[in-house]
Structures are given as structure tokens and as C-alpha cells.
Design an enzyme around this catalytic site. Structure first.
Site, PDB file in Angstrom:
ATOM      1  N   LYS A   1       0.826  -1.355   0.098  1.00 56.70           N
ATOM      2  CA  LYS A   1       0.077   0.170  -0.056  1.00 56.70           C
ATOM      3  C   LYS A   1       0.747   1.424  -0.005  1.00 56.70           C
ATOM      4  CE  LYS A   1       0.890   1.229   4.448  1.00 56.70           C
ATOM      5  NZ  LYS A   1       1.446   2.577   4.797  1.00 56.70           N
TER       6      LYS A   1
ATOM      7  N   ASP B   1      -1.756  -1.558  10.948  1.00 59.15           N
ATOM      8  CA  ASP B   1      -2.278  -1.414   9.303  1.00 59.15           C
ATOM      9  C   ASP B   1      -2.307  -2.604   8.745  1.00 59.15           C
ATOM     10  OD1 ASP B   1       0.541  -2.069   8.981  1.00 59.15           O
ATOM     11  OD2 ASP B   1       0.906  -0.402   7.650  1.00 59.15           O
TER      12      ASP B   1
HETATM   13  O1  C5P Z   1       1.068  -1.181  15.188  1.00 61.15           O
HETATM   14  P1  C5P Z   1       2.494  -1.162  14.842  1.00 61.15           P
HETATM   15  O2  C5P Z   1       3.047  -2.339  15.443  1.00 61.15           O
HETATM   16  O3  C5P Z   1       2.533  -1.149  13.475  1.00 61.15           O
HETATM   17  O4  C5P Z   1       3.209   0.119  15.250  1.00 61.15           O
HETATM   18  C1  C5P Z   1       4.653   0.089  15.391  1.00 61.15           C
HETATM   19  C2  C5P Z   1       4.822   1.436  16.258  1.00 61.15           C
HETATM   20  O5  C5P Z   1       4.593   2.398  15.691  1.00 61.15           O
HETATM   21  C3  C5P Z   1       4.497   1.369  17.636  1.00 61.15           C
HETATM   22  O6  C5P Z   1       4.868   0.700  18.475  1.00 61.15           O
HETATM   23  C4  C5P Z   1       4.084   2.780  17.620  1.00 61.15           C
HETATM   24  O7  C5P Z   1       5.274   3.272  18.417  1.00 61.15           O
HETATM   25  C5  C5P Z   1       3.849   3.387  16.460  1.00 61.15           C
HETATM   26  N1  C5P Z   1       2.706   3.760  15.933  1.00 61.15           N
HETATM   27  C6  C5P Z   1       1.888   4.508  16.680  1.00 61.15           C
HETATM   28  N2  C5P Z   1       0.331   5.090  16.336  1.00 61.15           N
HETATM   29  C7  C5P Z   1       0.062   4.246  15.406  1.00 61.15           C
HETATM   30  C8  C5P Z   1       0.777   3.299  14.791  1.00 61.15           C
HETATM   31  C9  C5P Z   1       2.135   3.132  15.311  1.00 61.15           C
HETATM   32  O8  C5P Z   1       2.442   5.432  17.803  1.00 61.15           O
HETATM   33  N3  C5P Z   1      -1.121   4.745  15.042  1.00 61.15           N
END
Ligand code: C5P
Length: 288
Positions: free
Chosen positions: A8, A132
Site C-alpha cells: 500500500k 495497518d
Molecule cells: O502497530 P504497529 O506495531 O505497526 O506500530 C509500530 C509502532 O509505531 C508502535 O509501537 C508505535 O510506536 C507506533 N505507532 C503509533 N501510532 C499508530 C501506529 C503505530 O504510535 N497509529
């Protein structure tokens, strides 16, 4: 069964604020492009194993595909799978490659192994894997808010050619969020409305849509990303933007000629994909 997991890009990305749970609220539009990993899943008598054609991709629980399979099979002892991943989407590129692969496992495994899993449970597993991942459970483009899980999917016949460029750097999402300078009064336009107007030829709407709150901080540390984006603009893109938290950048072009002139103008080794207008991915439709 072998399926494609498409990357994406983010057609606009606003980070609205930091939440009490440490995540950030955002507003974005996810849109799939013609670049995909291939995920082959084979049932086995027991256990979960994995292989990948790229040595730098983890094949243990550090890989979201393994974690997805483990979550799904937790309640089904005596059922196993072997996952073969053909990796084409670069990591740390803001293209959601790992998330797309994990979602492919979540989409395919229940029917492959005849497991009964409620839609809501599948969604909860996806969100546990990453912010995501839920987007990739369904086809189409989508507006996303919240952590990225408040989704509104819609079909989008993109009017532009999309050239995707890899500046050759990896950016960690957690690092990008940590280094973000949040606006006190964030700009929060209706991105879907902007996209609709932009697709109808409104260049001011396209300019407003193509803003990514990560660009400033990420490009300050990695000027080569800015150079890659500027190279596309100079090559005639009607709009350019970094995807997600970087490092890839994309350019939108009005014609085949302009898109291909761009691929010639920037180093060809850095072109990840050229997506034709109205591209609809095969997504998880089996490829064999
Ligand atoms: O959800 P995911 O594991 O992909 O996110 C990785 C990191 O990115 C999280 O630990 C967080 O620090 C940050 N993040 C965030 N807000 C989001 C998505 C991700 O702060 N909406």
C-alpha cells in the site's frame, strides 16, 4: 495455495495526536499498488514453519506471518502449516509489506484448513499484529482513522500512473513516531473528499491531499528521501509524497509517457513499481 500480498501507499497522512496508550491517532488513505509479495501456504501434519527467499527477512516469530499463523492455529492442535514467502516489497519502506503478508495468512488459512473463525476475531488478531494489518484484510482502498483500524473501504479507480521509488534506506516506524513534531492544532481535512476532487482534476485539492506529517522529521534525518521525491517532481509528477513513515516515495503522473520518462530520469534500480491507472490487484485470489 499461493496468493499475492500487495503493498500500500498512503495518499495523504495526518498524525492527529498522541494517545494515552502510546499510539497515535491518524487520518490517511491506504491504496494498493502493483508491487506484491507472494505467500505460499501448505498444510502440514503439525507445527508452523516458514522460509523466505531473502536472507535478511526473519523466519521465526519476528515475522508477522509466523505470528499470524500461530494466533490462528492456537486453538487447533494437530494442524500445521508451512509458509513460503517470496519477498519483493522492501522492509522499512512505509509500504506495509509485513502487514500485507500477515493479512494474507489470516485471509487464506481459515478456508484452506476449514477453520471457523468469526470476522470480528480475525479483525482483532489483525490489529494485535499491527496497526495497518486490518486494512489488508479486505480489498479496495480505504480511509483510516484511529490507530489505522477505523476503516472505510471503497473502490478507487486511480486516474494517475503511480511510480514508486526506493531511496535505499529503511526507516523504523517506531523511530518515525518518536521523532515526529506534533502540531498543537492539527490540520484534519476530509481526505476522501479531497481525493474525489483531486481525481476530478482539482490541483489545489491534490496538493492539500498529498501531505504527510512524517516527511519533515524523516527527511531532516535522511535528505536522500527528499532528493528522491524532488527528482520525481522535476521529472513531471503532478504530485509526490513519502509513503507512511518512509522511506519510499511515490509520484503521480498524468500519462504513460510521463511516468516512463520519470523511470528513465531517476536511477532505474530504484524504481519499485509503475502502477497503471485504475489498477485493481488480484489480492488474495490464488495464483495457482
Ligand atoms: O502497530 P504497529 O506495531 O505497526 O506500530 C509500530 C509502532 O509505531 C508502535 O509501537 C508505535 O510506536 C507506533 N505507532 C503509533 N501510532 C499508530 C501506529 C503505530 O504510535 N497509529
Amino acid at each position: 495455495m499461493t496468493v499475492r500480498a500487495h503493498a500500500k501507499i498512503n495518499l495523504g497522512l495526518r498524525v492527529l495526536g498522541r494517545r494515552a496508550d502510546g499510539y497515535h491517532d491518524l487520518s490517511t488513505i491506504f491504496h494498493r499498488v502493483d508491487l506484491f509479495d507472494t505467500v505460499r501456504i501448505e498444510p502440514t501434519p503439525d507445527g508452523i514453519t516458514m522460509e523466505c527467499d531473502r536472507a535478511d527477512v526473519p523466519t521465526d516469530d519476528g515475522n508477522l506471518c509466523m505470528r499470524a499463523a500461530r494466533m490462528l492455529l492456537a486453538a487447533h492442535p494437530g494442524v500445521g502449516v508451512h509458509i513460503e514467502l517470496r519477498k519483493r516489497i522492501p522492509m522499512g519502506a512505509g509500504l506495509g509489506g509485513g502487514s500485507a503478508d500477515a493479512a494474507a495468512v489470516l485471509r487464506v488459512l481459515p478456508s484452506l484448513l476449514d477453520l471457523r473463525i468469526a470476522e470480528a476475531d480475525l479483525f482483532a488478531m489483525a490489529l494485535r499484529l499491527g496497526s495497518d494489518v486490518p486494512f489488508f484484510l479486505r480489498d479496495g482502498s480505504a480511509t483510516a482513522r484511529g490507530r489505522g483500524e477505523l476503516l472505510d473501504h471503497f473502490p478507487f479507480a486511480c486516474p494517475w500512473w503511480i511510480v514508486l521509488l526506493d531511496p535505499g534506506i529503511h526507516v523504523s516506524t517506531a523511530w518515525a513516531y518518536a521523532n515526529l513534531r506534533l502540531a498543537a492544532d492539527p490540520d484534519d481535512p476530509d481526505l476522501r473528499a479531497l481525493l474525489r476532487r483531486a481525481a476530478d482534476g482539482d490541483t489545489a485539492a491534490l496538493r492539500r491531499l498529498l501531505h504527510n506529517d512524517f516527511e519533515e522529521a524523516v527527511m531532516a534525518t535522511h535528505p536522500e528521501i527528499r532528493r528522491a521525491r524532488d527528482a520525481m517532481r522535476d521529472a513531471g509528477a503532478v504530485g509526490t509524497l513519502m509513503s507512511g513513515s518512509g522511506a519510499s516515495v511515490f509520484g503521480l503522473f498524468d500519462s504513460d509517457t510521463a511516468a516512463h520518462a520519470c523511470t528513465a530520469a531517476v536511477h532505474p534500480a530504484r524504481i519499485l513499481s509503475v502502477t497503471a491507472p485504475a489498477f485493481i490487484p488480484e489480492s488474495v485470489v490464488p495464483v495457482d
